[in-house]
Design an enzyme around this catalytic site. Sequence first.
Site, PDB file in Angstrom:
ATOM      1  N   THR A 222       0.834  -1.206   0.000  1.00  0.00           N
ATOM      2  CA  THR A 222       0.000   0.000   0.000  1.00  0.00           C
ATOM      3  C   THR A 222       0.865   1.250   0.000  1.00  0.00           C
ATOM      4  O   THR A 222       0.558   2.237  -0.684  1.00  0.00           O
ATOM      5  CB  THR A 222      -0.939  -0.001   1.220  1.00  0.00           C
ATOM      6  OG1 THR A 222      -1.756  -1.177   1.177  1.00  0.00           O
ATOM      7  CG2 THR A 222      -1.823   1.233   1.233  1.00  0.00           C
TER       8      THR A 222
ATOM      9  N   ASP B  97      -4.436  -2.426  -7.800  1.00  0.00           N
ATOM     10  CA  ASP B  97      -4.071  -3.072  -6.538  1.00  0.00           C
ATOM     11  C   ASP B  97      -4.532  -4.525  -6.542  1.00  0.00           C
ATOM     12  O   ASP B  97      -5.536  -4.863  -7.176  1.00  0.00           O
ATOM     13  CB  ASP B  97      -4.737  -2.304  -5.385  1.00  0.00           C
ATOM     14  CG  ASP B  97      -4.292  -2.796  -4.020  1.00  0.00           C
ATOM     15  OD1 ASP B  97      -3.189  -3.358  -3.909  1.00  0.00           O
ATOM     16  OD2 ASP B  97      -5.058  -2.596  -3.043  1.00  0.00           O
ATOM     17  N   GLU B  98      -3.801  -5.396  -5.829  1.00  0.00           N
ATOM     18  CA  GLU B  98      -4.165  -6.819  -5.696  1.00  0.00           C
ATOM     19  C   GLU B  98      -4.433  -7.449  -7.065  1.00  0.00           C
ATOM     20  O   GLU B  98      -5.434  -8.152  -7.270  1.00  0.00           O
ATOM     21  CB  GLU B  98      -5.402  -6.980  -4.798  1.00  0.00           C
ATOM     22  CG  GLU B  98      -5.240  -6.418  -3.395  1.00  0.00           C
ATOM     23  CD  GLU B  98      -4.364  -7.260  -2.480  1.00  0.00           C
ATOM     24  OE1 GLU B  98      -3.705  -8.206  -2.986  1.00  0.00           O
ATOM     25  OE2 GLU B  98      -4.313  -6.968  -1.278  1.00  0.00           O
TER      26      GLU B  98
ATOM     27  N   ARG C 243       0.683 -14.559   8.112  1.00  0.00           N
ATOM     28  CA  ARG C 243      -0.141 -13.669   8.944  1.00  0.00           C
ATOM     29  C   ARG C 243       0.522 -13.418  10.297  1.00  0.00           C
ATOM     30  O   ARG C 243       0.154 -12.487  11.008  1.00  0.00           O
ATOM     31  CB  ARG C 243      -1.530 -14.277   9.211  1.00  0.00           C
ATOM     32  CG  ARG C 243      -2.419 -14.558   8.018  1.00  0.00           C
ATOM     33  CD  ARG C 243      -2.538 -13.384   7.092  1.00  0.00           C
ATOM     34  NE  ARG C 243      -1.554 -13.479   6.011  1.00  0.00           N
ATOM     35  CZ  ARG C 243      -1.218 -12.480   5.219  1.00  0.00           C
ATOM     36  NH1 ARG C 243      -1.748 -11.284   5.396  1.00  0.00           N
ATOM     37  NH2 ARG C 243      -0.331 -12.645   4.253  1.00  0.00           N
TER      38      ARG C 243
END
Length: 669
Positions: A50, A241-242, A622
Site C-alpha cells: 500500500t 491493486d491486488e 499472517r
Amino acid sequence: MEFTLSDSHASPRDIPPIDFRAELNDEQHAAVTAEPGPMLVLAGAGSGKTRTLTYRVAYLLTRGVQPHEILLLTFTNKAAREMLSRVEDLTGIDARRFWGGTFHSIGHRILRTHGEAVGLEPGFTILDEGEAESLLREAIQSTDRHFLRDKGNPKPRVIANIISLARNTRLDIVPTLDRHFPQHREFAEDIVPFARAYEKIKRRHNVVDYDDLLELWLVLLQKAPDVAEGYRRRFRYTLVDEYQDTNVLQAEIVDRMAADHNIMAVGDDAQCIYTWRGANFENIMTFPDRHPGTRIFRIETNYRSSPEILRFANAVLRHQIAAGRGFDKELRPARPSFQKPFLVPTLDTEEQAKFVLSRLQGLIDEGRRLRDIAILYRAHYQAIDLQVLLSKAGIDYMITSGVRFFEQAHIKDVVAHLRIVFNPQDFPAFARLAVLLPKIGEKGARKLYDLAEKHAADEQTDFTEACLARPVLAKVPAPARDDWESLMQTLRDMRERAETGTPADVLSAAVEGWYGTYLKGAYANYTNRLDDLTALIGFARRYEDITELIAQITLLTSETSDRGVDDERDAVRLTTVHQAKGLEFDVVFVIGLSEGQFPLRRAIEAGDVEEERRLFYVAVTRARDELYLCHPRVSGRGGPMMHAPASQFIQEIPENLYETVHLRRSSGW
C-alpha cells in the site's frame, strides 16, 4: 460521441516537498520512481504494498501528472479511500479529484456517462442482490413454469451464482458447471435459456446487476472506439491493486484501458487464493506477455514477521516456484530474530483444541491481548471442538469468517430435525423445517402442526405418522406435497434409528434424507455445507444420548448468540485463511494441518494443490511473532477413525525450520 475532460490544474509547486529516498526502502523507491511504461510490482507479504502504491501516485503528481490523469483500481472502496487519503496527506491534493475505487464503482461511473452506447437508457438503476434474484426467478418461471416446483432442481440463488461465475470468468455455462458446480451439470440445457431470459428482462426494465457494471464496461470499450480512445487519453497512468485477484473480465478491461502501457499492476502471485470465485492466476503470470516491455520490480523486505517465520514461508515459496507456478522471490526480514515456528502433532481434533486452549491461557498470562491472536483453518467445520472449549472456558472469541458453527442456518436446520424427533411438541423446530417448503409460511406451518397434533391425539398415533395421514396431506399446498412427504419420511427414519442407534446415526438419516436433497438445490456452496454436516455427525459420535447432544448444542448457541461483530473487541479471532488475507497478528495458530484437511481432499482430487499451497503461505505469513502449526494424527469426521498423515505442506519443509512440540497426555506440552 463527444468525450470531455475537465479538472482544475495542479502544479508540482503546490505540493509539499517529499523525500522519497528517505521515506522508502531501495525496492520501494525503485518502483515508485520508475520511468513510464508497463510495470509489474511483485509485493511480498508484509512488504509495504500500500505504501508503494500511495507514494507512486504522489510521485506522479510531483512530476506534473494531473489527478484526473490517474486511474486507481482496487477491490474494496475502503482500500481506495485509505490510499487516496494518504495521498492527500502527502500532497495536499483533495482525494475527491482522483478517479479511484473498485472496478465496479468505476464501471458504474463510466456507464453513467456513456451507457447509451451499449443500450442503456439514461436513468438506469442497479439491482441489489435480492432484486436481481427476484428478476431471475421471473425469468426462470417465464421460461419453464414447472422448473422451480421440482425439489431436486437448483434454486434461483444457486442459478444466479452459476451465471455470475460464468460471466466473470468469460466461460460458457457448461464448462462453468463442469469446473465449479458438477452437482448441477444435468441442468445446463435449462440454465442457458434462463440466462438469456434474465438478460432480456433486465434490458426491458432498464436495470443492471452487479456483473453488468463490468460486462457492459468491456462492451463499451470494444464497440465504442472513440470512447475507449478518450479514456486512454485521459488516464495516462493506471494503477491496479491486488492484481492477482483479477478475473478474466477485469484483466481484459485493464488491458484495454491501459493500451498505451502506462500501467502499474501490484500484486503477489503467491497470494492468489480466490480462483473459486473467478480470480485467474494466469492474469498475473502472463502480464509481461500481454504488455511488451514490462519491467518487474520485486518488493521483498518484510516488516511483519520474525526471520524464523520468514525462513519457513520462503520454504513454502520454493516449492511453489519449483512446481513452475510462480515468480521467483524470497522474503527478507527487517525484524530481529525471535523463535522458530512450532509443529504440534496431536492425537485428534479434541486434543488439538485442548492444546490451543492451554497455550491461549499461557499467552494471556504473558500479557498478550486476545485480539492479537488468531486461529486459522481451511474450512469452517474444523473449528468445532475449539469453539466448544473456548465457550466452556469463558474465553471470548469472534468468528470473522461467518457466524459461529452451531449458529449457521444449515446446522440449525439439521438440529431442528433432531428436536422434533425427540420432542414432537417442539413447534419452533417443526416450523423451521416446514417454512423451507414451497408455499408454506409461518401461519401455514401453525395450521398444519395443529391439524397433525389433533389427528395424532384422536387416532392415538405418532405425530410423524399423523403428518402423513390423508386429512393432513390434503391441507398441504400442492407445490409442497412431495417435499412434505419426503421430510416426514426422513423424520420417521430418524425416529426408527433413535430406538437402536446412536445420535450420530440419527443425524446421518437427516443428512441422507430430504434435507440432503434440499441442501443441494438451495446453496451454491453445497459441498462446503455438506462438509459442515459431516463434521457435525463426527461431533455427535461423542454423545450416547440425543437429549444430551441437543442440550449441549443449544447451550453453546445461547451462550454466544448475543455477541456481535466488533473489530475492537478483545477477543480471539477465529477465521478461515481466505478471510484472514490482508490481516496480521502477533500469534497465529493454524489448525487441521492433516492431509485431506489442508489441503482439502477435494482439492487434491481436482488437482488444485497449488492453490492450497498458496493458502498455506498466506496463513503462515499472517504471524508476526509466534506461529503454531497443529496436526491432528487421527481423523474421524463423519466416519470411522483413520490415521491422518501430516499435510504435504508440512512434510516438504526442512525439519530444522521448526520445532516439534511433544504433548503430554495428562496435562500440557
